[in-house]
Write a protein that holds these residues in place. Structure first.
Motif, PDB file in Angstrom:
ATOM      1  N   GLY A  44       8.833  -2.593  27.065  1.00  0.00           N
ATOM      2  CA  GLY A  44       8.085  -1.779  26.444  1.00  0.00           C
ATOM      3  C   GLY A  44       7.568  -1.880  24.763  1.00  0.00           C
ATOM      4  O   GLY A  44       8.654  -2.011  24.047  1.00  0.00           O
ATOM      5  N   PHE A  45       6.866  -3.189  24.133  1.00  0.00           N
ATOM      6  CA  PHE A  45       6.699  -3.277  22.656  1.00  0.00           C
ATOM      7  C   PHE A  45       5.194  -3.541  22.095  1.00  0.00           C
ATOM      8  O   PHE A  45       4.255  -4.119  23.558  1.00  0.00           O
ATOM      9  N   VAL A  46       5.287  -3.507  20.929  1.00  0.00           N
ATOM     10  CA  VAL A  46       4.158  -3.814  20.506  1.00  0.00           C
ATOM     11  C   VAL A  46       4.694  -5.284  19.381  1.00  0.00           C
ATOM     12  O   VAL A  46       5.113  -5.379  18.914  1.00  0.00           O
ATOM     13  N   THR A  47       3.524  -5.843  19.854  1.00  0.00           N
ATOM     14  CA  THR A  47       3.502  -7.817  18.475  1.00  0.00           C
ATOM     15  C   THR A  47       2.492  -7.659  17.161  1.00  0.00           C
ATOM     16  O   THR A  47       1.549  -7.237  17.748  1.00  0.00           O
ATOM     17  N   ALA A  48       3.851  -8.061  16.692  1.00  0.00           N
ATOM     18  CA  ALA A  48       3.256  -7.359  14.883  1.00  0.00           C
ATOM     19  C   ALA A  48       4.588  -8.772  13.769  1.00  0.00           C
ATOM     20  O   ALA A  48       4.737  -8.413  13.617  1.00  0.00           O
ATOM     21  N   THR A  49       3.679 -10.284  14.144  1.00  0.00           N
ATOM     22  CA  THR A  49       4.439 -11.185  13.940  1.00  0.00           C
ATOM     23  C   THR A  49       3.240 -11.417  12.722  1.00  0.00           C
ATOM     24  O   THR A  49       2.037 -10.885  12.716  1.00  0.00           O
ATOM     25  N   ASN A  50       3.663 -12.337  11.433  1.00  0.00           N
ATOM     26  CA  ASN A  50       3.133 -12.246  10.172  1.00  0.00           C
ATOM     27  C   ASN A  50       1.800 -12.935  10.211  1.00  0.00           C
ATOM     28  O   ASN A  50       1.918 -14.099  11.268  1.00  0.00           O
ATOM     29  N   GLN A  51       1.327 -12.875   9.549  1.00  0.00           N
ATOM     30  CA  GLN A  51      -0.081 -13.602   8.904  1.00  0.00           C
ATOM     31  C   GLN A  51      -1.149 -13.361   7.989  1.00  0.00           C
ATOM     32  O   GLN A  51      -0.033 -12.242   7.297  1.00  0.00           O
ATOM     33  N   ASN A  52      -1.805 -14.216   7.048  1.00  0.00           N
ATOM     34  CA  ASN A  52      -2.279 -14.370   6.291  1.00  0.00           C
ATOM     35  C   ASN A  52      -3.600 -12.817   7.127  1.00  0.00           C
ATOM     36  O   ASN A  52      -4.664 -13.679   7.079  1.00  0.00           O
ATOM     37  N   LEU A  53      -3.909 -11.752   6.764  1.00  0.00           N
ATOM     38  CA  LEU A  53      -4.307 -10.895   7.409  1.00  0.00           C
ATOM     39  C   LEU A  53      -5.637 -10.040   6.656  1.00  0.00           C
ATOM     40  O   LEU A  53      -6.597 -10.975   6.739  1.00  0.00           O
ATOM     41  N   GLY A  54      -5.030  -9.568   5.665  1.00  0.00           N
ATOM     42  CA  GLY A  54      -6.171  -8.788   5.177  1.00  0.00           C
ATOM     43  C   GLY A  54      -6.709  -8.823   3.604  1.00  0.00           C
ATOM     44  O   GLY A  54      -6.339  -9.792   2.889  1.00  0.00           O
ATOM     45  N   ASN A  55      -7.364  -7.419   2.904  1.00  0.00           N
ATOM     46  CA  ASN A  55      -7.809  -7.110   1.948  1.00  0.00           C
ATOM     47  C   ASN A  55      -6.944  -6.248   0.875  1.00  0.00           C
ATOM     48  O   ASN A  55      -6.905  -4.837   1.691  1.00  0.00           O
ATOM     49  N   GLU A  56      -6.057  -6.154  -0.288  1.00  0.00           N
ATOM     50  CA  GLU A  56      -6.079  -5.264  -1.132  1.00  0.00           C
ATOM     51  C   GLU A  56      -6.672  -5.345  -2.819  1.00  0.00           C
ATOM     52  O   GLU A  56      -7.040  -5.995  -2.641  1.00  0.00           O
ATOM     53  N   HIS A  57      -7.012  -3.750  -2.814  1.00  0.00           N
ATOM     54  CA  HIS A  57      -7.606  -3.651  -4.012  1.00  0.00           C
ATOM     55  C   HIS A  57      -6.604  -2.752  -5.370  1.00  0.00           C
ATOM     56  O   HIS A  57      -6.605  -0.952  -4.060  1.00  0.00           O
ATOM     57  N   TYR A  58      -6.358  -2.169  -6.364  1.00  0.00           N
ATOM     58  CA  TYR A  58      -5.924  -1.754  -6.389  1.00  0.00           C
ATOM     59  C   TYR A  58      -6.468  -1.387  -8.411  1.00  0.00           C
ATOM     60  O   TYR A  58      -6.865  -2.240  -8.648  1.00  0.00           O
ATOM     61  N   ARG A  59      -6.684  -0.166  -8.473  1.00  0.00           N
ATOM     62  CA  ARG A  59      -7.300   0.007  -9.763  1.00  0.00           C
ATOM     63  C   ARG A  59      -7.000   1.620 -10.335  1.00  0.00           C
ATOM     64  O   ARG A  59      -6.387   2.309  -9.832  1.00  0.00           O
ATOM     65  N   GLY A  60      -6.489   1.634 -11.756  1.00  0.00           N
ATOM     66  CA  GLY A  60      -6.598   2.691 -12.732  1.00  0.00           C
ATOM     67  C   GLY A  60      -6.332   2.544 -14.410  1.00  0.00           C
ATOM     68  O   GLY A  60      -7.232   1.265 -14.316  1.00  0.00           O
ATOM     69  N   ILE A  61      -5.779   3.552 -15.129  1.00  0.00           N
ATOM     70  CA  ILE A  61      -5.909   3.257 -15.878  1.00  0.00           C
ATOM     71  C   ILE A  61      -4.568   3.701 -16.687  1.00  0.00           C
ATOM     72  O   ILE A  61      -3.738   4.719 -16.314  1.00  0.00           O
ATOM     73  N   ASP A  62      -3.805   3.195 -17.665  1.00  0.00           N
ATOM     74  CA  ASP A  62      -2.335   3.899 -18.196  1.00  0.00           C
ATOM     75  C   ASP A  62      -2.275   4.243 -19.698  1.00  0.00           C
ATOM     76  O   ASP A  62      -3.718   3.587 -20.354  1.00  0.00           O
TER      77      ASP A  62
END
Length: 951
Positions: free
Chosen positions: A773-791
């Protein structure tokens, strides 16, 4: 070269607050740096290779001084930097399970592999056997002059990996004299957490109470020697440092002495128990009937062992390392020599040896399946009768055994790293306005992992008496799992296995550039356009070799095979920068400068990529400054992401189709391979660990990051300054593996074959009880990420009595931490800002460090620091009674003082987490230690002392 009044004002403004300290523990640091900056006509600042007359760029840079590092009292540089609001804890000394043995930095929580680490503006090589990120264990804290953190893309200047930003360690390469530092520190805590103690009382577990005394002790010794030679033409600095850190186990803190179940708040544990548990299925004529099942343990009944339904769990927490032991030795040198007025040669050499051990709970049989004949001699008469009554007519049984090998002791990963780095080059002035720098650097890290005292599964069948196995006779000692108390230390010792892995990584970098003033000016501006043009060539190679035991996955506690890994890539680059002064001395602008940069990279693995930057630096007057920048950054896939062999391992989380009340419906679970009979009857993993097939993908392409920063710097009145910077980072083509839990969920909800084909359930329906029993999870160019803030950075000083009181605030407001792993698929995206969950590292919306320092300019100084972590809400599909709706804001307070005993000797004493504040408890589902390692203060009060002698 030149100076003028306008630029001198810019120097004062920039030094005063663009590079404001994160903690003003040393008096007049800003003033001292300002004076030093005025004496230097041209300096190179992180983020650009153009030498400038100030230390402020259009991109925000945060500077941490050597004095601040020393005042914090930490012997590990990553502990100090992880206290900054812009950095999220990554690999630290508080990680034991699956540790790489390295220390890494993670800007914004975007990933350590997206944070570029430099030493004196040049790349630090990858760290070791299990990590492609730079190991900052190589950095001797005592020799750091300052740390410059560029929180924005830097790929145009430095190449790949600077997606989140750059951490540049500027070293003391011009040291004069002899300095010896001796440090001693440790932790202290009062174990009086009534909540968890009551839970352990109910579970019958032991735990520590009362004052711990000083534990987790650390000792350090640093020697630095430097001076000029050959009439001042040359200068050499040499250093050596030693550090030793004692281990701490989770049992030494009551709040980590058992694994808290998030759903109930009670002490949980692992079904792999000291008294074995068994998952039993009958076999009829060679066919296993998975619709019949018994989950039993054993008990003693008047000297006879029989099966029992009173299944117990094992408290694995006490044996785990809370803080790993560590021995580190570093040495190195910086040498510079002037050949003539146009040529200076330089070398940087560094070496590090680091040894650490990561211990986790004992190994054993983790539901390993074996077949036993119905009349097997390993069963007692009572057990045979029980089996026959439960499964009439069965001639064999498939029994998955869960036996914790407590008789054999904990598993240990014995990790050693040897890092070597040499830089050699030549620089100098070509003429009055142009200079050059040509360098070559070689960095390597050799590492080894001796994983000891795991359970050698290849011996197990014979020793437990399984059908079809050789008989255990002669020197073979049976491993009597069906007999109460039948496993002896001698039997356990024969099952102990060890595996060896070694790794070697190299990084070779050739870099050459020229920089200077072109002689061209924009009409109306007196300053010329400045430029940089250069080339770079990098060659990265990694080789990991494992023994047969690792490769076969023959150790039961490994979760699957560890495989060889070999590969590398080359990249050839050309880069350039322009600094274009546009406007000066007009009504709303004392000076406006446009900064441009670009880099073209040709990768041997993925072809051509480009990166660029555009920035505006606008000095309204000597009191106000505006700045903005836009960067395109890239991160090429590293060797592991490209070439790692695909194999079986573990992931942490939950199976939404397991348990007696699955979160997915029966129809949805059917999409994932669950039968109607199995629905509601699949045993969940008590350790929240499930199987996955993970590995590399040579077809990966680089990630792309786009960063926008906009800021204002001001000095509205005397002795007060501030900076506010808005930042926005967007990533696309993110290299990652699809989260296994998300894969199961999307398969259930959508039935889409692209997801469901990745879910492979064992015949029992489980994803963890066996390797089927297992789930296959190999590397891919998958999605997007978005970071935002104030310093936000603010500094204020005022005269108080005979001395000066200085205060500073460094804070970060997180507005967005958004992940879209499957663009276009509804319900798969999520935002971690202000949240904690199985997917989200705790990301408060607001986090700050506020410091106070008082100095008379005489023999003593005193300081205090307030570290604040804002509240985070819990966002999960299951209940967490430990957190409830949210974790409230957490504050830690530190104090420090120093005193000059003589002209040459000073002593510093400090206490971090003065009030012994315990970290919030989040349970074992979210953290192995019940709390987040390396984030909140983990071990209680931290007491430190340092004695410095300088001659």
């Amino acid at each position: 070269m030149f100076t003028n009044n306008k630029l001198s004002k810019a120097v004062r403004l920039a030094v005063a607050f663009g590079a404001a300290s994160t903690a003003v523990f040393t008096g007049a640091v800003v003033a001292q740096e300002a004076e030093e900056a005025k004496e230097v006509e041209r300096i190179e600042v992180t983020g650009s290779r153009i030498k400038r007359t100030d230390i402020e760029t259009a991109s925000p840079i945060q500077i941490t001084s050597a004095e601040e590092i020393k005042a914090a009292g930490y012997t590990r540089i990553e502990d100090m930097l992880n206290s900054l609001p812009q950095i999220e804890a990554s690999s630290t000394a508080f990680t034991a399970n699956g540790t790489s043995g390295t220390a890494t930095l993670d800007l914004r929580g975007i990933g350590a592999n997206r944070t570029l680490v430099l030493v004196n503006g040049r790349r630090l090589q990858p760290g070791g056997l299990y990590s492609s990120s730079a190991d900052v264990n190589q950095i001797p804290a005592a020799l750091v002059e300052r740390v410059e953190i560029l929180t924005g893309g830097g790929s145009a200047t430095y190449g790949a990996d600077a997606v989140a930003g750059v951490v540049n360690f500027v070293m003391k390469d011009d040291f004069e004299g002899v300095e010896l530092n001796a440090g001693y520190s440790g932790y202290q805590h009062k174990n009086d957490n009534s909540f968890i103690q009551s839970k352990m009382d109910a579970a019958g577990y032991d735990y520590e109470t009362g004052n711990s005394g000083l534990d987790g002790k650390s000792k350090s010794l640093d020697l630095t020697v430097g001076g000029a030679f050959d009439g001042g033409k040359g200068h050499a600095t040499a250093y050596a440092s030693w550090r030793q850190v004692d281990e701490m186990l989770q049992k030494e803190r009551d709040y980590a002495s058992c694994a808290l179940a998030a759903g109930t708040g009670n002490c949980g544990g692992s079904f792999t128990n000291a008294i074995p548990n068994f998952d039993i299925y009958p076999i009829f004529n060679g066919e296993t009937d998975f619709n019949q099942n018994a989950f039993w343990t054993i008990e003693d009944n008047g000297g006879t062992t029989q099966f029992s339904e009173d299944v117990g769990v094992y408290n694995f927490a006490p044996v785990n390392h809370f803080m790993r032991p560590d021995d580190r030795f570093t040495l190195g040198s910086f040498v510079r020599y002037e050949l003539n007025e146009h040529a200076n040669v330089y070398t940087e050499v560094s070496y590090m040896n680091n040894r650490t051990i990561g211990q986790i709970a004992e190994s054993g049989l983790f539901f390993e399946p074996f077949v036993f004949d119905a009349d097997a001699a390993v069963f007692s008469d009572a057990q045979r009768d029980q089996l026959a009554a439960a499964f009439p007519g069965a001639d064999q049984y498939s029994i998955s055994i869960a036996k914790r090998n407590v008789e054999g002791g904990g598993r240990t990963a014995n990790l050693e790293h040897n890092s070597f780095r040499i830089v050699t080059g030549m620089d100098g002035m070509i003429n009055d306005t142009w200079s050059y720098d040509v360098s070559y650097q070689y960095g390597s890290a050799s590492s080894s992992d001796a994983y000891k005292n795991d359970f050698y599964i290849n011996y197990a069948g014979t020793r437990v008496g399984a059908a079809g196995e050789e008989e255990c006779v002669g020197d073979c000692i049976p491993y009597k799992v069906f007999e109460f108390g039948g496993v002896t230390p001698e039997a356990a010792a024969q099952m102990a296995g060890a595996a060896i892995a070694t790794g070697f990584t190299t990084q070779k970098v050739f870099n050459a550039f020229v920089t200077g003033e072109t002689g061209w000016t924009v009409p109306g501006h007196s300053l010329p356009v400045a430029a940089v043009i250069g080339v770079e060539k990098r060659d990265v190679f990694f080789d990991r070799t494992v023994d047969t035991i690792y490769a076969e996955g023959a150790l039961s506690g490994q979760g699957g095979p560890t495989l060889d890994l070999q590969g590398g890539y080359k990249v050839e680059e050309v880069f350039g920068e322009l600094s274009v002064p546009l406007v000066e001395d007009v009504a709303v602008a004392e000076n406006i400068t446009l900064e441009l940069g670009g880099r073209y990279s040709d990768y041997s693995t993925s072809g051509g990529e480009n990166a660029f930057k555009t920035a505006i630096d606008w000095s309204v007057n000597s009191e106000w400054k505006l700045r903005a920048s836009y960067n395109k950054a890239v991160r090429a896939p590293n060797v592991a992401e490209l070439f790692a062999s695909q194999g079986l391992g573990l992931w942490s989380g939950s199976d939404p189709c397991a348990g007696d009340d699955p979160s997915l419906s029966q129809a949805e679970c059917a999409n994932t391979g669950v039968t109607a009979a199995q629905y509601g009857n699949i045993t969940p993993s008590a350790a929240s660990q499930y199987n996955q097939i993970a590995g590399g993908n040579p077809e990966l392409t680089p990630e792309v990051g786009k960063t926008l920063t906009v800021g204002i710097v001001g000095n509205p009145f005397e002795n007060f300054n501030f900076s506010i910077d808005y930042w926005n980072i967007e990533l696309s083509d993110v290299i990652s593996a699809l989260d296994p839990e998300e894969t199961i969920t999307q398969c259930g909800k959508t039935g889409i074959a692209a997801y469901c084909s990745l879910v492979n359930r064992a015949p029992s329906g489980s994803l963890w009880l066996s390797d089927d029993g297992f789930v296959t999870a190999t590397n891919q160019n998958l999605g997007n990420e978005h970071y935002r803030g104030i310093d936000l950075s603010m500094n204020y000083s005022m005269d108080v009595g005979p001395g000066t009181l200085s205060t500073s605030l460094l804070g970060s407001y997180n507005m967005k931490k958004f992940f879209d792993p499957l663009p276009g698929v509804d319900g798969t995206s999520y935002d971690c800002s202000g949240l904690i969950s199985t997917k989200c590292f705790p990301q408060p919306e607001w986090r700050h460090t506020m410091s106070f320092n008082y100095t008379t300019g005489g023999d003593w100084t005193a300081g205090a620091k307030w570290r604040y972590f804002g509240a985070v809400e819990f966002d999960g599909t299951s209940r967490n009674v430990l957190i409830g709706d949210e974790i409230e804001g957490v504050s830690f307070f530190d104090v420090v003082g120093s005193y000059a005993l003589t002209e040459n000797v000073s002593v510093q004493l400090g206490v971090n987490n003065v009030f012994d504040r315990e970290p919030p408890l989040v349970g074992s589902t979210l953290a192995n230690t019940n709390t987040i390692a390396g984030y909140w203060d983990l071990l209680g009060r931290y007491v430190h002392m340092n004695v410095t002698a300088r001659f």
